[in-house]
Design an enzyme around this catalytic site. Structure first.
Site, mmCIF file in Angstrom:
data_model
loop_
_atom_site.group_PDB
_atom_site.id
_atom_site.type_symbol
_atom_site.label_atom_id
_atom_site.label_comp_id
_atom_site.label_asym_id
_atom_site.label_seq_id
_atom_site.Cartn_x
_atom_site.Cartn_y
_atom_site.Cartn_z
ATOM 1 N N ASN A 91 23.493 -65.798 -13.326
ATOM 2 C CA ASN A 91 22.446 -66.377 -13.977
ATOM 3 C C ASN A 91 21.972 -67.818 -13.132
ATOM 4 O O ASN A 91 20.745 -68.221 -13.362
ATOM 5 C CB ASN A 91 22.939 -67.259 -15.637
ATOM 6 C CG ASN A 91 21.926 -68.041 -16.125
ATOM 7 O OD1 ASN A 91 20.646 -67.766 -16.299
ATOM 8 N ND2 ASN A 91 22.340 -69.351 -16.037
ATOM 9 N N TYR A 156 9.949 -67.383 -4.956
ATOM 10 C CA TYR A 156 10.862 -67.092 -6.260
ATOM 11 C C TYR A 156 11.007 -65.640 -6.552
ATOM 12 O O TYR A 156 11.764 -64.983 -7.102
ATOM 13 C CB TYR A 156 10.543 -68.019 -7.342
ATOM 14 C CG TYR A 156 11.117 -68.069 -8.763
ATOM 15 C CD1 TYR A 156 12.293 -68.590 -9.001
ATOM 16 C CD2 TYR A 156 10.480 -67.352 -9.626
ATOM 17 C CE1 TYR A 156 12.913 -68.402 -10.171
ATOM 18 C CE2 TYR A 156 11.132 -66.991 -11.022
ATOM 19 C CZ TYR A 156 12.443 -67.533 -11.224
ATOM 20 O OH TYR A 156 13.046 -67.336 -12.427
#
Ligand SMILES: NC(=O)c1ccc[n+]([C@@H]2O[C@H](COP(=O)([O-])OP(=O)(O)OC[C@H]3O[C@@H](n4cnc5c(N)ncnc54)[C@H](OP(=O)(O)O)[C@@H]3O)[C@@H](O)[C@H]2O)c1
Length: 270
Positions: A91, A156
């Site tokens: 995560n 990203y």
């Protein structure tokens, strides 16, 4: 709810804040063994205290996931303490908001890939032998940005596309092993990631995105992740626009380009 996670050894990277922290708090009442990973020891200790009060056993392992050796040591420390790994939740992540043209320091590109993509790869690679012994679960927290191009978010977006490619491939490699691979693609979630996002100058933006209040809460996102983990789902998208968009893109990609541009200009104010 059945106690699916009781005594299970669950590693959560990026557990000091946002979605990872919410995930730890949501799992804790089921008495799992939580391995809490991020760089900031003090914040991890705070999360661990709350998790312990809620019923979990915890192990705090400050780790920079961009460092492969540190990831290997984190997995080894987990085995030394708990002798097994049942779930790895990849995560930990960082973000960047800038057009490619405006980025001033290209080393920031590598940093995003090192944390979001390679960080997940390293942790998974080193945990794999132990996950095979338990027929465990690998979870990758990707993003709706893994499904299409997003302006001002290119690197990203690329790091999340890379995650999908890696974990989709790994799933096929693991067929028959009993280990499941679940990719979760959240749409915007309320967390610190937006204010911490790197801007064109490589420094944190220091401000929330425009629509922050209307984003999914980290707690609601954690709930979706837990359901996906429990059901050993392949791929879960958290928003309706993300789910529908996947299919619309097949026939009308320019509509999705327009939606991505509009969504970003509303949230980020280009
Ligand atoms: N929030 C959203 O809108 C959204 C949407 C889609 C996907 N996601 C994804 O969800 C995941 C969690 O994000 P979030 O929104 O919860 O962000 P967040 O609140 O900023 O939390 C990020 C976590 O990652 C950790 N981290 C950052 N760099 C790290 C490194 N090099 N090594 C180890 N840990 C590191 C941070 O802790 P330290 O700083 O202490 O290391 C923190 O615990 C990310 O992968 C993100 O891309 C978020």
């Amino acid at each position: 709810m059945p106690k699916t996670w009781s005594q299970q050894v669950i590693i959560i990277t990026g557990a000091s804040a946002g979605i990872g922290k919410a995930l730890a708090y949501r799992l804790a009442p089921q008495s799992p063994n939580l391995v809490l990973v991020a760089r900031d020891r003090a914040r991890l200790e705070e999360v661990a205290e709350t998790c312990k009060r809620l019923g979990a056993t915890t192990l705090v392992l400050p780790t920079d996931v961009a460092d492969s050796q540190a990831c290997a040591e984190m997995i080894q420390a987990t085995i030394e303490k708990f002798s097994r790994i049942d779930v790895l939740v990849n995560n930990a992540g960082i973000s960047m908001w800038s057009t490619v043209e405006d980025v001033q320091d290209v080393s920031r590109f590598r940093l995003i890939m090192d944390v979001n993509f390679l960080g997940s790869v390293y942790c998974t690679k080193f945990a794999l032998p132990y996950l095979k012994l338990t027929q465990g679960r690998v979870v990758a927290i990707s993003s709706v940005a893994s499904l299409t191009g997003v302006p001002s978010h290119a690197v990203y977006c690329a790091s999340k596309h890379a995650m999908n490619g890696f974990f989709e491939s790994l799933r096929i490699e693991l067929e028959g092993s009993g280990v499941s691979v679940t990719i979760v693609a959240p749409d915007f979630v309320q967390s610190e990631i937006h204010a911490r996002s790197l801007g064109p100058d490589g420094k944190p933006l220091g401000r929330l995105l425009q629509d922050h209040g209307s984003f999914l809460s980290a707690e609601a996102c954690a709930e979706i992740i837990i359901r996906a983990m429990a059901g050993r789902k392949r791929f879960v998208v958290t928003s309706v626009r993300g789910k529908v968009g996947r299919w619309v893109k097949l026939c009308f990609p320019q509509v999705i380009d327009w939606m991505a541009k509009r969504g970003v200009s509303e949230a980020y104010r280009l």
